[in-house]
Structure formats: C-alpha cells, structure tokens
Scaffold this motif. Structure first.
Motif, PDB file in Angstrom:
ATOM      1  N   GLU A 247     -10.357  -7.881   5.456  1.00  0.00           N
ATOM      2  CA  GLU A 247     -10.062  -6.516   5.006  1.00  0.00           C
ATOM      3  C   GLU A 247      -9.958  -6.392   3.488  1.00  0.00           C
ATOM      4  O   GLU A 247      -9.831  -5.285   2.948  1.00  0.00           O
ATOM      5  N   LEU A 248     -10.044  -7.512   2.750  1.00  0.00           N
ATOM      6  CA  LEU A 248      -9.795  -7.511   1.307  1.00  0.00           C
ATOM      7  C   LEU A 248     -11.015  -7.023   0.523  1.00  0.00           C
ATOM      8  O   LEU A 248     -12.144  -7.438   0.782  1.00  0.00           O
ATOM      9  N   ARG A 249     -10.776  -6.152  -0.440  1.00  0.00           N
ATOM     10  CA  ARG A 249     -11.817  -5.640  -1.327  1.00  0.00           C
ATOM     11  C   ARG A 249     -11.335  -5.733  -2.782  1.00  0.00           C
ATOM     12  O   ARG A 249     -10.134  -5.765  -3.045  1.00  0.00           O
ATOM     13  N   ALA A 250     -12.293  -5.755  -3.700  1.00  0.00           N
ATOM     14  CA  ALA A 250     -11.970  -5.699  -5.129  1.00  0.00           C
ATOM     15  C   ALA A 250     -12.536  -4.408  -5.700  1.00  0.00           C
ATOM     16  O   ALA A 250     -13.698  -4.072  -5.448  1.00  0.00           O
ATOM     17  N   LEU A 251     -11.717  -3.703  -6.464  1.00  0.00           N
ATOM     18  CA  LEU A 251     -12.126  -2.457  -7.098  1.00  0.00           C
ATOM     19  C   LEU A 251     -12.051  -2.644  -8.607  1.00  0.00           C
ATOM     20  O   LEU A 251     -10.964  -2.869  -9.157  1.00  0.00           O
ATOM     21  N   LEU A 252     -13.202  -2.579  -9.273  1.00  0.00           N
ATOM     22  CA  LEU A 252     -13.273  -2.751 -10.721  1.00  0.00           C
ATOM     23  C   LEU A 252     -13.636  -1.413 -11.347  1.00  0.00           C
ATOM     24  O   LEU A 252     -14.757  -0.913 -11.159  1.00  0.00           O
TER      25      LEU A 252
END
Length: 414
Positions: A247-252
């Motif tokens: 479920e983990l995402r990275a938002l840059l």
C-alpha cells in the motif's frame, strides 16, 4: 527607524530565501520600522526599476548582458558595481539608518562600500556561505583555489560589517571561528507563520483520488529537487520497504535539477506507479499536497552546507503536526528532538532511512503526542514575530555606534 535591505532575489520567485525575506519585512513593518528592499541583478534580469509582489515593493537592479561576462569574475564585478549604484540612489531618497545586505557576500560588498562612504552602519546577514553554495552547485570544489578565495572574501566582509546576523548556531560557530567577536554575531533563527499552516487537517479526497492515493500510505517530500536533499535515498528506502508494504506510495511535490535523474531512478528500480511526481505546484496549493503525506522525509546528505544550515521544511512540518523523518545532519539536529518533535536517522544511509520510516508507520498511536509537542515548539520558540524581534537589539547597537561616530544628530534607533 529606516532599514534598506539588499537581497539576492525576492518574491514573486518562490524559495526558502524569498519566504524568509518576506517574513522579515512584514514583521519589521509590524514593529514600526520603515523598510525599503532592493534586489541584485540576479533577480531574473529585466529592465524594470521596481516590482510589486504580495503587497511589498521590491526595487530592482537592471543589468544588460555583456560580452565581458565570459571573462572570469567579470559578471560578478558588473553585478556588484550596478548594485552599489542602486544602493546609492536609494540612500539618497530614503536616508536609511542601516544597510542590511543578506547572503551572498556579493550583496554585502556593495553595501559595505556605500555604507563606508556615507557613514551608514552595515548589518550583514549570512544565510549560507558563498563558497559552500558554489560547491553544491558544482561550480567549484571544497579546498580548491577558487573555494579558498571565496572563503577569504566572505571572511573579509564579515570582519568589516558593523554586526553580523545569521540563521542558526551552526553558522554562528563558523563565523566566530573566523575571528569575529561573539558579541557581534546574533542568530535570527528560521521560523514559521503558524497562521499559514493548518494543524492536523484532513486530506482533500478529490486530490487524493486524482493522484491515485485512496487507501494508500504515503511518504513524501515537497520542495526543490537539489542533490543535497538526498531524494535518491528516499527512493532507495521505498524500494526496501515496498515488498512488505504493497500500500506504500511516494509523493514528490516540486522540481529542480535532480528531477530527471529521480524519474529515471524510479523507473529503473521497478517502482513504476508507486512514485508520483506532481511537478511544481502553485505555492498556495502546496498545503493540500502536504495533507496527503503520512510521513514526510528530509534525507539531506552530509556536507558543509547541510551540517551548518537549518532548513525551513521541518519547521513547516511541525507547524502542521505532520510526522517526518530527517537525516541527522547538523542543520536538522539543531531543530529536531528525536522522538519528541520528529525523528532522525543516519545521514546518507537508505537502510536507516527505511527502518525509521517503517518504525514511524508502525507506531501511529504516538502521532497525536508528537504532533502536539512539535506544534507547541513552533508556537513558543519559532514564530516569525519572536524571531524578528531580535533585530531590535542589533539595530539599536549599530545605531548607537553611528551616533557615537557622528554625534547626536543621527536618527534614533527605536
């Protein structure tokens, strides 16, 4: 009291530098000071003599390009000469009590020249050293001949200023180590306007859906993508955490020199849609993106710049009550109490970063306590009103020197 600020660049450009400058100007005006502000030719060129931005008027320093600019140092010399002429023009009409140049030293030198000739005290504010910024930008190497020359020029200016202000204890220690008397150096720390940040605000469901983040855990960063920010380490940490956290995402959020390299790294690492690059967003929209991020990451790499300089972003995270993990460089250690107002991990170590992010995600029950402690810290210690109040004694001391030098006819300091 009248203050002439000399700035490298300003609003409407958006950066930590311009936001600090605007906050200082607003608070000084609220204190009853009159301010006038000038930017150097590095403010995106142009021919206008002034520009209004966010209810502030910034005087500009136009400088046409020249074939001479290809010669070593020629552009800098022309910039400083043009800045000195504009300072002279503004002094004639404004009659300031203090000239207040802010980093880089290219702003201080013209101010010292005009101040010395006209008998106006100079307060030089160091936000970073010119030689260290040049290392980060890749235009020189630490210890090179150019680096040593730039460092010597910085020290020369520091010794000739009537007073020096700086943004943190790390820079203050370096300044004092150069032989500047401690009583002539004052820290005016970075701060926040807590009215600009919503504490514990819920995410915008429409924006979350548009970015594909519904039901996801989000780690992320909002700001400029410079090499020293260590965002490549954040992507490495995501790759380490990803197998056990689907479920983990990275938002840059943002952009900058490392943008293309980070996108390529995300693709090569097989992270695919798990990394969302928003590009630059309007400043007034950044808060909405912050609210989507569960754990912010500030994995700055260790170098002189990051060891000495305190950034604004951890303070902004504290003001919002957001969880964050920062590397343990000196600039972060000066701001963050591990486990109290935020979390620290070993700089330059993606595994340590992944472990700390994972630990924070696992201990969500502690978030309300950390958020409340962090917000209390900025409310009591790091508001712009509290920080800018420190200029009162600085300006008073240099104005007293002016009166002693030129007699009782000099304008009062307060």
């Amino acid at each position: 009291m009248r203050i002439l600020h000399i700035l490298d660049h300003s609003l409407p450009m958006h950066s930590g530098y311009t936001f600090r400058s605007a906050a200082i100007l607003r608070e000084q005006r609220a204190m009853g000071y009159e301010t006038i502000q000038l930017t150097t030719p590095r403010q995106n060129g142009g021919t206008a003599l002034f520009e209004d931005a966010d209810q502030l008027r910034f005087h500009r320093t136009p400088l046409p390009s020249s074939l001479l600019d290809s010669l070593p140092g020629a552009r800098y010399a022309r910039e400083m000469a043009a800045t000195a002429r504009r300072i002279d023009e503004l002094v004639a009409g404004f009659s300031p009590d203090v000239l207040h140049p802010h980093s880089p030293v290219l702003d201080a030198l013209p101010a010292l020249k005009v101040g010395g000739r006209r008998g106006i005290p100079v307060v030089y504010e160091v936000r970073a050293f010119w030689e260290d910024a040049a290392v980060d930008h890749g235009t020189t190497r630490e210890g090179s001949l150019r680096y040593r020359a730039e460092r010597a020029l910085e020290t020369w200016a520091l010794r000739r200023a009537d007073h020096v202000t700086t943004i943190c204890e790390g820079l203050r220690g370096d300044i004092v180590a150069r032989g500047i008397p401690p009583e002539r150096v004052t820290v005016i720390p970075n701060a926040v306007d807590i009215r600009e940040f919503s504490f514990g605000a819920a995410p915008d469901p429409e924006l979350r859906a548009r970015l594909g983040l519904e039901g996801k855990r989000v780690i992320g960063f909002a700001g400029s993508f410079y090499g020293y920010e260590g965002l490549d380490l954040l992507l490495e940490a995501l790759a380490i955490l990803a197998p056990g956290r689907p479920e983990l995402r990275a938002l840059l959020v943002g952009g900058g020199p490392q943008d293309a390299a980070l996108r390529a790294q995300a693709s090569a690492s097989g992270l695919g849609e798990r990394v969302i690059f928003t590009g630059r967003v309007p400043h007034q929209e950044v808060q909405r993106y912050y609210e989507l991020i569960d754990v912010l990451a500030y994995p700055r790499r260790s170098m002189r710049l990051t060891e000495l300089v305190t950034p604004l972003k951890p303070l902004e995270a504290m003001a919002q009550g957001r969880m964050f993990v920062a590397s343990d460089v000196g600039g972060h250690r000066e701001l963050v109490k591990h486990g109290v107002t935020g979390f620290l991990c070993t700089a330059g170590d993606a595994v340590a970063l992944a472990q700390q992010i994972g630990a924070v995600l696992e201990d969500e029950t502690s978030w309300p306590r950390i958020a409340a402690q962090a917000r209390r810290f900025v409310e009591t210690e790091r508001t712009w009103a509290r920080s800018v109040e420190r200029y009162r004694n600085v300006y008073g001391s240099v104005a007293e020197k002016r009166r002693a030098r030129f007699g009782s006819g000099a304008r009062s300091a307060v």
